[in-house]
Design a protein around this motif. Structure first.
Motif, PDB file in Angstrom:
ATOM      1  N   LYS A 155       7.146   4.820  -3.552  1.00 55.66           N
ATOM      2  CA  LYS A 155       7.803   3.874  -4.588  1.00 55.66           C
ATOM      3  C   LYS A 155       8.931   5.879  -5.578  1.00 55.66           C
ATOM      4  CE  LYS A 155       7.309   2.829  -8.879  1.00 55.66           C
ATOM      5  NZ  LYS A 155       6.417   2.382 -10.369  1.00 55.66           N
ATOM      6  N   GLN A 156       8.567   6.636  -4.528  1.00 57.21           N
ATOM      7  CA  GLN A 156       8.789   8.132  -5.257  1.00 57.21           C
ATOM      8  C   GLN A 156       9.866   8.526  -4.001  1.00 57.21           C
ATOM      9  OE1 GLN A 156       5.509   7.763  -5.793  1.00 57.21           O
ATOM     10  NE2 GLN A 156       5.478   6.893  -8.101  1.00 57.21           N
ATOM     11  N   ALA A 157      10.109   8.110  -2.865  1.00 54.78           N
ATOM     12  CA  ALA A 157      10.211   8.473  -1.454  1.00 54.78           C
ATOM     13  C   ALA A 157      11.522   7.513  -1.146  1.00 54.78           C
ATOM     14  CB  ALA A 157       9.096   9.322  -0.263  1.00 54.78           C
ATOM     15  N   CYS A 158      11.063   6.748  -1.900  1.00 58.08           N
ATOM     16  CA  CYS A 158      12.137   5.224  -1.651  1.00 58.08           C
ATOM     17  C   CYS A 158      13.343   5.859  -1.436  1.00 58.08           C
ATOM     18  CB  CYS A 158      12.226   4.125  -2.024  1.00 58.08           C
ATOM     19  SG  CYS A 158      13.280   2.336  -1.803  1.00 58.08           S
ATOM     20  N   LEU A 162       1.027  -1.055  -0.370  1.00 62.05           N
ATOM     21  CA  LEU A 162      -0.243   0.277   0.102  1.00 62.05           C
ATOM     22  C   LEU A 162       0.658   1.484  -0.123  1.00 62.05           C
ATOM     23  CD1 LEU A 162      -2.910   1.239  -0.073  1.00 62.05           C
ATOM     24  CD2 LEU A 162      -2.555   1.041   2.751  1.00 62.05           C
ATOM     25  N   ASP A 163       1.769   0.830   0.976  1.00 66.69           N
ATOM     26  CA  ASP A 163       3.064   2.355   1.031  1.00 66.69           C
ATOM     27  C   ASP A 163       3.467   2.448  -0.305  1.00 66.69           C
ATOM     28  OD1 ASP A 163       3.313   4.604   2.592  1.00 66.69           O
ATOM     29  OD2 ASP A 163       5.639   3.885   2.903  1.00 66.69           O
ATOM     30  N   ASP A 189      15.076  12.087   4.393  1.00 66.24           N
ATOM     31  CA  ASP A 189      14.622  12.451   4.526  1.00 66.24           C
ATOM     32  C   ASP A 189      13.189  12.019   5.060  1.00 66.24           C
ATOM     33  OD1 ASP A 189      16.522  14.200   5.204  1.00 66.24           O
ATOM     34  OD2 ASP A 189      16.063  15.910   3.081  1.00 66.24           O
ATOM     35  N   HIS A 190      12.986  11.306   4.279  1.00 63.84           N
ATOM     36  CA  HIS A 190      11.663  11.066   4.462  1.00 63.84           C
ATOM     37  C   HIS A 190      10.972   9.172   4.813  1.00 63.84           C
ATOM     38  CE1 HIS A 190       9.352  14.548   1.403  1.00 63.84           C
ATOM     39  NE2 HIS A 190      10.953  13.867   1.356  1.00 63.84           N
ATOM     40  N   LEU A 191      12.132   8.790   5.731  1.00 61.59           N
ATOM     41  CA  LEU A 191      12.763   7.780   5.560  1.00 61.59           C
ATOM     42  C   LEU A 191      11.460   7.085   6.993  1.00 61.59           C
ATOM     43  CD1 LEU A 191      15.125   6.251   3.772  1.00 61.59           C
ATOM     44  CD2 LEU A 191      12.579   5.404   3.023  1.00 61.59           C
TER      45      LEU A 191
END
Length: 273
Positions: free
Chosen positions: A169-172, A162-163, A176-178
């Motif tokens: 997929k774009q932020a992998c 789902l994520d 900074d987003h993890l």
């Protein structure tokens, strides 16, 4: 769940609150969002949080802070309620209890600050003091990791998929987003603080069942629709749920739940089927 010995009922009203008030260190009672775990180790794993009927991850519904006076081992005590919200199942309910003494490895001995000093801008930490990682989607224990970045954690293949499909997929590769929670992918319930007060003496005859549908306020409508939809998947004639609706019709915007003693809940207004 049937009511136990008669006791004073408390009304739990869902109200908006700043994010910092709903964090673990504030010992909140709240509905929706991600669980604010009390104990920060030995959390229930994916197996314990899977629906017994369909096997999908259960969604966090609400938690109640319910310490036991006179019990040193339960100076802090919270109950966590999870439910299945995946049609056509929408059946599973599971409750977890966690308690700690006043002196423990996670929280200060003194009461928490009430000034918002611990506010982190609405972000939820995904790594606990115990070292355990939480699922980016639901906030439960996340033993699985993204095979690409090896840093994003998940409770299940369902939530990882789902994520991935709806943002990771774009932020992998963006570090900074993890360490931030994933956007709400319509898996979580709306988040509100539960504020309690004693129930007034009102006889059930004073309110007709038809009046229950006239819930006022956006919070009441959203939460009523979520619970009513789940109940319809089980049985339109569900006796226990009808008793629950009849009781809260006296105060339509409330969550009704019980008081607690050393033996557990008492005076519970039927919340499960």
């Amino acid at each position: 769940m049937a009511a136990g010995a008669a006791g004073p009922a408390e009304l739990g009203f869902a109200e908006e609150a700043p994010a910092w008030r709903l964090r673990s260190e504030q010992f909140p009672s709240k509905v929706g969002g991600r669980p604010a775990w009390l104990g920060l180790s030995e959390l229930p794993g994916p197996g314990a949080l899977a629906c017994a009927r369909c096997g999908r991850p259960l969604a966090f519904l609400l938690q109640v802070y319910a310490p036991l006076p006179g019990r040193d081992d339960a100076f802090h005590r919270s109950l966590f309620l999870f439910c299945c919200r995946e049609p056509p199942c929408c059946a599973g309910l599971r409750v977890f209890r966690n308690q700690l003494p006043r002196k423990n490895e996670f929280y200060s001995y003194e009461p928490p600050s009430e000034t918002g000093a611990s506010d982190t801008g609405g972000l939820v930490c995904l790594q606990l003091k115990s070292g355990a990682h939480l699922c980016r989607v639901c906030g439960c224990l996340g033993p699985k990791t993204c095979s690409r970045c090896r840093q994003a954690h998940y409770c299940s293949k369902e939530h990882q998929t789902l994520d991935w499909r709806l943002g990771h997929k774009q932020a992998c590769t963006e570090s900074d987003h993890l360490n931030q929670t994933a956007p709400d992918h319509n898996f979580l319930f709306p988040e509100f603080e539960i504020v309690t007060e004693a129930e007034d003496e009102i006889t059930p005859e004073a309110v007709e069942m038809e009046d229950y549908s006239e819930v006022t306020g956006s919070m009441g409508r959203i939460l009523e629709e979520e619970l009513d939809s789940m109940a319809r998947h089980e049985s339109k004639e569900d006796h226990i749920f009808q008793k629950f609706k009849s009781k809260i019709a006296l105060e339509p915007e409330q969550f009704q739940y019980c008081g607690f003693n050393e033996n557990g809940p008492h005076g519970l207004i039927y919340l499960n089927a």
